[in-house]
Design an enzyme around this catalytic site. Sequence first.
Site, PDB file in Angstrom:
ATOM      1  N   TRP A  70       4.831   4.343   7.681  1.00 54.35           N
ATOM      2  CA  TRP A  70       6.114   3.513   8.135  1.00 54.35           C
ATOM      3  C   TRP A  70       6.074   2.082   9.151  1.00 54.35           C
ATOM      4  O   TRP A  70       7.103   1.502   9.669  1.00 54.35           O
ATOM      5  CB  TRP A  70       6.037   4.671   9.488  1.00 54.35           C
ATOM      6  CG  TRP A  70       5.116   4.811   9.871  1.00 54.35           C
ATOM      7  CD1 TRP A  70       4.605   5.707   9.856  1.00 54.35           C
ATOM      8  CD2 TRP A  70       4.136   4.119  11.541  1.00 54.35           C
ATOM      9  NE1 TRP A  70       3.356   5.744  11.003  1.00 54.35           N
ATOM     10  CE2 TRP A  70       2.743   5.070  11.737  1.00 54.35           C
ATOM     11  CE3 TRP A  70       4.574   2.790  12.356  1.00 54.35           C
ATOM     12  CZ2 TRP A  70       2.325   4.282  12.784  1.00 54.35           C
ATOM     13  CZ3 TRP A  70       3.506   2.514  12.731  1.00 54.35           C
ATOM     14  CH2 TRP A  70       2.463   3.238  12.970  1.00 54.35           C
ATOM     15  N   ASN A  71       4.347   1.863   8.677  1.00 62.06           N
ATOM     16  CA  ASN A  71       4.235   0.678   9.936  1.00 62.06           C
ATOM     17  C   ASN A  71       4.821  -0.387   9.186  1.00 62.06           C
ATOM     18  O   ASN A  71       5.284  -1.948  10.290  1.00 62.06           O
ATOM     19  CB  ASN A  71       3.043   0.819   9.696  1.00 62.06           C
ATOM     20  CG  ASN A  71       2.013   0.131   8.863  1.00 62.06           C
ATOM     21  OD1 ASN A  71       2.495   1.041   7.434  1.00 62.06           O
ATOM     22  ND2 ASN A  71       0.777  -0.793   9.670  1.00 62.06           N
ATOM     23  N   HIS A  91       8.054   9.124   1.468  1.00 64.50           N
ATOM     24  CA  HIS A  91       8.062   7.681   2.163  1.00 64.50           C
ATOM     25  C   HIS A  91       7.688   8.642   4.239  1.00 64.50           C
ATOM     26  O   HIS A  91       7.613   9.463   3.179  1.00 64.50           O
ATOM     27  CB  HIS A  91       9.432   6.541   2.785  1.00 64.50           C
ATOM     28  CG  HIS A  91       9.050   5.767   3.041  1.00 64.50           C
ATOM     29  ND1 HIS A  91       7.498   5.547   3.692  1.00 64.50           N
ATOM     30  CD2 HIS A  91       9.831   4.251   3.163  1.00 64.50           C
ATOM     31  CE1 HIS A  91       7.509   4.201   4.316  1.00 64.50           C
ATOM     32  NE2 HIS A  91       9.023   3.179   3.886  1.00 64.50           N
ATOM     33  N   SER A 113       8.131  10.778   6.740  1.00 68.05           N
ATOM     34  CA  SER A 113       8.806  11.105   7.507  1.00 68.05           C
ATOM     35  C   SER A 113       9.748  10.444   8.583  1.00 68.05           C
ATOM     36  O   SER A 113      10.277  10.873   9.370  1.00 68.05           O
ATOM     37  CB  SER A 113       7.972  12.356   8.136  1.00 68.05           C
ATOM     38  OG  SER A 113       7.551  13.048   6.778  1.00 68.05           O
ATOM     39  N   SER A 141      -3.398   6.908   6.322  1.00 73.44           N
ATOM     40  CA  SER A 141      -4.679   7.242   6.548  1.00 73.44           C
ATOM     41  C   SER A 141      -5.835   7.479   6.412  1.00 73.44           C
ATOM     42  O   SER A 141      -5.312   7.884   5.123  1.00 73.44           O
ATOM     43  CB  SER A 141      -4.271   8.078   8.066  1.00 73.44           C
ATOM     44  OG  SER A 141      -4.307   9.093   7.072  1.00 73.44           O
ATOM     45  N   GLU A 177      -5.015   2.510  -0.064  1.00 75.35           N
ATOM     46  CA  GLU A 177      -4.599   1.553   0.529  1.00 75.35           C
ATOM     47  C   GLU A 177      -4.806   2.182   1.977  1.00 75.35           C
ATOM     48  O   GLU A 177      -3.415   2.643   2.602  1.00 75.35           O
ATOM     49  CB  GLU A 177      -3.424   0.226   0.878  1.00 75.35           C
ATOM     50  CG  GLU A 177      -3.264  -0.130  -1.233  1.00 75.35           C
ATOM     51  CD  GLU A 177      -4.187  -1.295  -0.866  1.00 75.35           C
ATOM     52  OE1 GLU A 177      -5.172  -1.677   0.547  1.00 75.35           O
ATOM     53  OE2 GLU A 177      -3.531  -2.168  -1.615  1.00 75.35           O
ATOM     54  N   LEU A 178      -6.133   1.817   2.698  1.00 76.63           N
ATOM     55  CA  LEU A 178      -6.547   2.624   3.884  1.00 76.63           C
ATOM     56  C   LEU A 178      -6.430   1.933   4.869  1.00 76.63           C
ATOM     57  O   LEU A 178      -5.515   1.247   5.056  1.00 76.63           O
ATOM     58  CB  LEU A 178      -7.186   3.690   3.264  1.00 76.63           C
ATOM     59  CG  LEU A 178      -7.738   4.961   2.218  1.00 76.63           C
ATOM     60  CD1 LEU A 178      -8.425   5.272   2.335  1.00 76.63           C
ATOM     61  CD2 LEU A 178      -5.645   5.679   2.207  1.00 76.63           C
ATOM     62  N   CYS A 201      -2.466  -2.208   9.520  1.00 73.72           N
ATOM     63  CA  CYS A 201      -4.057  -2.371   8.304  1.00 73.72           C
ATOM     64  C   CYS A 201      -4.973  -3.202   9.438  1.00 73.72           C
ATOM     65  O   CYS A 201      -6.081  -3.283   9.208  1.00 73.72           O
ATOM     66  CB  CYS A 201      -3.841  -1.448   7.443  1.00 73.72           C
ATOM     67  SG  CYS A 201      -2.393  -3.037   6.374  1.00 73.72           S
ATOM     68  N   GLU A 207     -10.388   3.829  14.112  1.00 74.31           N
ATOM     69  CA  GLU A 207      -9.388   2.550  13.825  1.00 74.31           C
ATOM     70  C   GLU A 207      -8.080   2.444  15.312  1.00 74.31           C
ATOM     71  O   GLU A 207      -8.025   3.985  15.514  1.00 74.31           O
ATOM     72  CB  GLU A 207      -8.083   2.807  12.531  1.00 74.31           C
ATOM     73  CG  GLU A 207      -7.116   1.869  12.641  1.00 74.31           C
ATOM     74  CD  GLU A 207      -6.630   1.949  11.298  1.00 74.31           C
ATOM     75  OE1 GLU A 207      -6.385   3.500  11.294  1.00 74.31           O
ATOM     76  OE2 GLU A 207      -5.654   0.335  11.030  1.00 74.31           O
TER      77      GLU A 207
HETATM   78  P1  NAP Z   1      -0.753   8.552   7.231  1.00 73.61           P
HETATM   79  O1  NAP Z   1      -0.091   9.898   8.282  1.00 73.61           O
HETATM   80  O2  NAP Z   1      -1.899   9.154   6.377  1.00 73.61           O
HETATM   81  O3  NAP Z   1       0.773   9.239   6.489  1.00 73.61           O
HETATM   82  C1  NAP Z   1       1.006   7.688   5.342  1.00 73.61           C
HETATM   83  C2  NAP Z   1       1.706   8.544   4.105  1.00 73.61           C
HETATM   84  O4  NAP Z   1       0.754   9.639   3.562  1.00 73.61           O
HETATM   85  C3  NAP Z   1       3.387   9.203   4.926  1.00 73.61           C
HETATM   86  O5  NAP Z   1       4.033   9.031   3.791  1.00 73.61           O
HETATM   87  C4  NAP Z   1       2.887  11.011   5.155  1.00 73.61           C
HETATM   88  O6  NAP Z   1       3.902  11.625   5.261  1.00 73.61           O
HETATM   89  C5  NAP Z   1       1.757  11.354   4.200  1.00 73.61           C
HETATM   90  N1  NAP Z   1       0.708  11.668   4.475  1.00 73.61           N
HETATM   91  C6  NAP Z   1       0.167  12.435   5.719  1.00 73.61           C
HETATM   92  N2  NAP Z   1      -0.623  13.297   5.660  1.00 73.61           N
HETATM   93  C7  NAP Z   1      -0.757  13.087   4.154  1.00 73.61           C
HETATM   94  C8  NAP Z   1      -1.509  14.111   3.473  1.00 73.61           C
HETATM   95  N3  NAP Z   1      -2.335  15.319   3.710  1.00 73.61           N
HETATM   96  N4  NAP Z   1      -1.223  14.500   2.239  1.00 73.61           N
HETATM   97  C9  NAP Z   1      -0.439  13.700   1.340  1.00 73.61           C
HETATM   98  N5  NAP Z   1       0.186  12.811   2.191  1.00 73.61           N
HETATM   99  C10 NAP Z   1       0.493  12.690   3.443  1.00 73.61           C
HETATM  100  O7  NAP Z   1      -0.118   7.430   7.894  1.00 73.61           O
HETATM  101  P2  NAP Z   1       0.669   6.621   9.344  1.00 73.61           P
HETATM  102  O8  NAP Z   1       0.340   6.814  10.370  1.00 73.61           O
HETATM  103  O9  NAP Z   1       1.636   6.964   8.911  1.00 73.61           O
HETATM  104  O10 NAP Z   1       0.269   4.638   8.373  1.00 73.61           O
HETATM  105  C11 NAP Z   1      -0.897   3.841   9.688  1.00 73.61           C
HETATM  106  C12 NAP Z   1      -2.358   4.181   8.299  1.00 73.61           C
HETATM  107  O11 NAP Z   1      -1.910   3.026   7.668  1.00 73.61           O
HETATM  108  C13 NAP Z   1      -3.228   3.175   8.915  1.00 73.61           C
HETATM  109  O12 NAP Z   1      -4.653   3.985   9.244  1.00 73.61           O
HETATM  110  C14 NAP Z   1      -3.401   2.250   8.606  1.00 73.61           C
HETATM  111  O13 NAP Z   1      -4.615   1.135   9.104  1.00 73.61           O
HETATM  112  C15 NAP Z   1      -3.209   2.650   7.492  1.00 73.61           C
HETATM  113  N6  NAP Z   1      -2.463   1.568   6.701  1.00 73.61           N
HETATM  114  C16 NAP Z   1      -3.557   1.017   5.932  1.00 73.61           C
HETATM  115  C17 NAP Z   1      -2.720   0.154   4.935  1.00 73.61           C
HETATM  116  C18 NAP Z   1      -3.720  -1.396   3.717  1.00 73.61           C
HETATM  117  O14 NAP Z   1      -2.596  -1.586   2.764  1.00 73.61           O
HETATM  118  N7  NAP Z   1      -4.568  -0.476   3.692  1.00 73.61           N
HETATM  119  C19 NAP Z   1      -1.145  -0.429   4.831  1.00 73.61           C
HETATM  120  C20 NAP Z   1      -0.782   0.116   6.168  1.00 73.61           C
HETATM  121  C21 NAP Z   1      -1.252   0.923   6.736  1.00 73.61           C
HETATM  122  P3  NAP Z   1       4.525  11.858   6.178  1.00 73.61           P
HETATM  123  O15 NAP Z   1       4.443  11.615   7.582  1.00 73.61           O
HETATM  124  O16 NAP Z   1       5.905  12.868   6.157  1.00 73.61           O
HETATM  125  O17 NAP Z   1       3.097  13.395   7.141  1.00 73.61           O
END
Ligand code: NAP
Length: 457
Positions: A133-134, A158, A160, A210, A231-232, A265, A362
């Site tokens: 979402w960020n 995307h 939720s 994440s 991309e974590l 990130c 993080e």
């Molecule tokens: P997140 O909780 O991992 O969610 C990201 C996406 O993954 C959402 O669509 C989420 O769906 C889905 N998801 C979550 N758990 C999952 C699982 N076990 N299996 C499959 N899909 C799953 O991360 P966030 O809190 O939205 O975003 C923040 C993180 O993203 C931070 O760690 C940040 O550093 C990282 N990030 C990295 C980059 C990069 O380019 N390296 C860029 C931006 C952000 P739901 O919403 O339905 O749970």
Amino acid sequence: MAIATINPATGETLKTFEPLDEHQVEERLVLAAAEFERYRTSDFKQRAEWMLSAAALLEAEQEHVARLMTIEMGKTVASARAEVAKCVGGMRFYAERAEEFLADEPSDPTAVGARRAYVRYQPLGPVLAVMPWNFPCWQVIRFAAPALMAGDVGLLKHASNVPQVALYLGELFARAGFPGGCFQTLLIGSDAVERVLRDHRVVAATLTGSEGAGRSVASIAGGEVKKTVLELGGSDPYVVMPSADLERAVETGVAARVQNNGQSCIAAKRFIVHAAVYEDFTERFVSRMQSLRLGDPMDEATDVGPLATQQGRDDLEKLVADAVGRGARVLCGGVTPSRTGWFFEPTVITDVTPEMRMFGEEVFGPVAQLYRVADIDEAMALANATMFGLGANAWTSDPEEGERFADELEAGLVFVNGMVTSYPQLPFGGVKHSGYGRELGANGIREFCHIKTVWIG
Ligand code: NAP
């Protein structure tokens, strides 16, 4: 997590959505697979025309999309507008350059006993994109623009909490002329990802999010022998050496930490400052952080808005409380303001030690950690003392030091005298637990292509 629009500035639930059922998911998978067989034969000129009209549509609807993002995840409306503009630029970039990036690459035929030998890039098929979402638009566009230009088709799952942005993006490409199955949004929760990923019609996946989500998607895809790009998270160091332009380093450092309300990130998270300039840097940095205006993200004068989710704000509070409980000192902020919405004061914290959670985890919010180091060796060791390896910033006017940082910082992106940023022109991605594979640039568009070797005798 329920699929819903909840305004982070007020905590109010504005709209809820039913996830797609099995049958609806199946319909979309059938369409994606059928569409790929047609779309893969379209030429670059046609794809570029559609991509340029999608860019024009998005540009014309900038204000609408920016406000949608602000309402759903709390970024300031000014930064949301900038995000839309960046997407438009990224789409135009790939519309103009895709053909060149994916042109056949000739090899020396005599060395391999052929009349002709070359590498050809061909599209893979339907790719699942699991997105965070960020940066609700940019994260999606930086996958979709190169993938569509390469001849792949996309399925977007995307986050939720940004369903309206997800639905908007799911329609944008079709409205611009792309055939309907080229890019579809799947409104599903994360619990439904496995079923889609295991489906034989989905050939690869990209996930931005994440580490936990990345591990899960990569292990499922690994079991199916499907390619992934991950991309974590990141815990980017921001090293300041004595020869740095201190004023610029301070100003950029504040922007790098609080961009997107601290939830990027590639935000600078650990400020590692040489002892010779530590006091001076700290004084100016804390004063700037204190002067930031926290408030309604729709207000043009706001510098820092709320965290995107209540969970995110709670996690941040716990990380700060853990550090303070173990002896860290708060130089400014450190508190949750007494107002509705998921706000947290811009914070600077020092005396952070390895047993504190924030040393290794993080920190996803406007909280900067400050470390004092005696020399470049200590700076380098501390900068690299993390499982993450996404971006890294270093400030120095000594070219030899700059070279050393470029060489030794363990990160996918090293920026010397500037803020780590993604550009369509440059590859973007991490090492270590920050992920693998690359987005953007020529490398990014080739990630979801077959690299086919052709030998003609
Ligand atoms: P997140 O909780 O991992 O969610 C990201 C996406 O993954 C959402 O669509 C989420 O769906 C889905 N998801 C979550 N758990 C999952 C699982 N076990 N299996 C499959 N899909 C799953 O991360 P966030 O809190 O939205 O975003 C923040 C993180 O993203 C931070 O760690 C940040 O550093 C990282 N990030 C990295 C980059 C990069 O380019 N390296 C860029 C931006 C952000 P739901 O919403 O339905 O749970």
